[in-house]
Design an enzyme around this catalytic site. Structure first.
Site, short mmCIF file in Angstrom:
data_model
loop_
_atom_site.label_atom_id
_atom_site.label_comp_id
_atom_site.label_asym_id
_atom_site.label_seq_id
_atom_site.Cartn_x
_atom_site.Cartn_y
_atom_site.Cartn_z
N CYS A 1 -77.10 -61.02 -9.73
CA CYS A 1 -78.22 -61.62 -9.22
C CYS A 1 -77.95 -62.90 -8.23
O CYS A 1 -77.02 -63.51 -8.36
CB CYS A 1 -78.99 -61.90 -10.34
SG CYS A 1 -80.67 -62.71 -9.98
N ASP B 1 -79.48 -65.41 -8.12
CA ASP B 1 -80.01 -66.69 -9.02
C ASP B 1 -78.87 -67.89 -8.55
O ASP B 1 -77.58 -67.68 -9.23
CB ASP B 1 -80.24 -66.44 -10.24
CG ASP B 1 -81.06 -67.68 -10.96
OD1 ASP B 1 -80.54 -68.75 -10.92
OD2 ASP B 1 -81.92 -67.27 -11.36
N HIS C 1 -78.75 -61.14 -15.88
CA HIS C 1 -78.82 -62.54 -16.62
C HIS C 1 -79.89 -62.71 -17.39
O HIS C 1 -81.12 -62.41 -16.77
CB HIS C 1 -78.28 -63.66 -15.98
CG HIS C 1 -79.29 -64.34 -14.89
ND1 HIS C 1 -80.32 -65.13 -14.95
CD2 HIS C 1 -79.50 -63.64 -13.62
CE1 HIS C 1 -80.99 -65.23 -13.88
NE2 HIS C 1 -80.66 -64.37 -13.11
N CYS D 1 -84.11 -63.91 -15.77
CA CYS D 1 -83.82 -63.31 -14.46
C CYS D 1 -85.18 -63.56 -13.84
O CYS D 1 -86.26 -62.77 -14.31
CB CYS D 1 -83.48 -62.14 -14.44
SG CYS D 1 -83.40 -61.43 -12.72
#
Length: 215
Positions: free
Chosen positions: A42, A44, A98, A101
């Site tokens: 991701c 993130d 994760h 998310c």
């Protein structure tokens, strides 16, 4: 000094430190790359695979997007996969989601995110496939965490659907696909134990000819 300017100041210090440790660091790094891992994760900003995997630059080929997706028609992720599998000959493909998310949460809100709706629909499709299990979870956080895990597994299946991946999975058998989940709250990784035996029945419809081990 602005935060932006500090980046360049830090870069100069980092370069000097690296050269003190190893004068050939950058010249050696520029020659080639031979990573064992392809990491699909991701975007993130709180998730840093280099840190929690404990690897060095050059050890991992990294691709990141919202909610660690491998959509069937996403040229970006497919191009990364083909290059990593065929040219770099990575030995491990890792799909890492994760907990917490934002992309996975957004997909379940029913809010209109404009252009992002098309991307988030991939996660909604995962929910639809596993709706009975997910709807049985009354706790919203437990449901979110399970959707994160199921999304990882479905993206692993999407990786295995690809012909160039199957040639190595079933032919040379020198590559593995893994599903991980990273926990932001404690920094720990969870291995989802994704295996061919586990996903095999769902993979059958996507199998290509001439991908078996030669006699």
């Amino acid at each position: 000094m602005s935060l932006y300017d500090k980046v360049f100041s830090h870069n100069k210090e980092w370069v000097q430190n690296q050269l003190q440790l190893d004068p050939a660091y950058f010249s050696d790094m520029a020659k080639s790359q031979a990573p064992d891992f392809l990491y699909i994760g991701c975007s993130d900003s709180r998730v840093s695979p280099d840190a929690f995997m404990g690897v060095k630059p050059g050890d991992v080929f990294i691709h990141r997007n919202i909610a660690n997706l491998v959509p069937n028609n996403d040229i970006s992720s497919l191009a990364v996969l083909q290059y990593a599998v065929e040219s770099l000959q990575v030995k491990h493909v890792i799909v890492c989601g994760h907990y917490g998310c934002g992309g996975v949460r957004a997909a379940t809100t029913h809010d209109d995110f404009g252009y992002m709706n098309t991307w988030l629909r991939n996660i909604q499709d995962v929910y639809r496939i596993h709706r009975e299990e997910l709807d049985s979870l009354e706790d919203p956080e437990a449901r979110h965490r399970r959707l994160v895990e199921l999304n990882v597994r479905e993206q692993c299946l999407n990786v295995m659907k690809l012909s160039f991946v199957q040639k190595r999975l079933f032919g040379s058998q020198d590559i593995r696909v893994h599903g991980w989940v990273y926990d932001l709250a404690n920094g720990q990784l969870k291995d989802m134990d994704v295996t061919l035996g586990d996903l095999g029945p769902n993979l059958d419809i996507y199998r290509f000819k001439n991908t078996e081990v030669p006699n």
